[in-house]
Design a protein around this motif. Structure first.
Motif: not given
Length: 64
Positions: A21-22, A28-34
């Motif tokens: 998931l990470h 895949g979604l380029a989320l850096r805040s997670i």
């Protein structure tokens, strides 16, 4: 065959699922805040994995 403690299964499965998931969310979604949330989850499942190993070894040593 050894009977593993349930914490071992929970820790192993949790780390595998959280890692997949990470990778999906980071790449895949380029989320850096997670990332900080996942670091906490890694610590939780690593604790389950370590406790599962300790309880399994303790159970094997007492069965002889």
């Amino acid at each position: 065959m050894k009977k593993f403690h349930p914490f071992y299964s929970i820790g192993t499965l949790g780390i595998v699922v959280i890692a997949c998931l990470h990778m999906f969310l980071a790449l895949g979604l380029a989320l850096r805040s997670i990332h900080s949330t996942f670091y906490a989850l890694y610590a939780v499942f690593l604790t389950f994995l370590i406790l599962g190993v300790i309880f399994t070894v303790k159970n094997v040593n007492t069965s002889f």
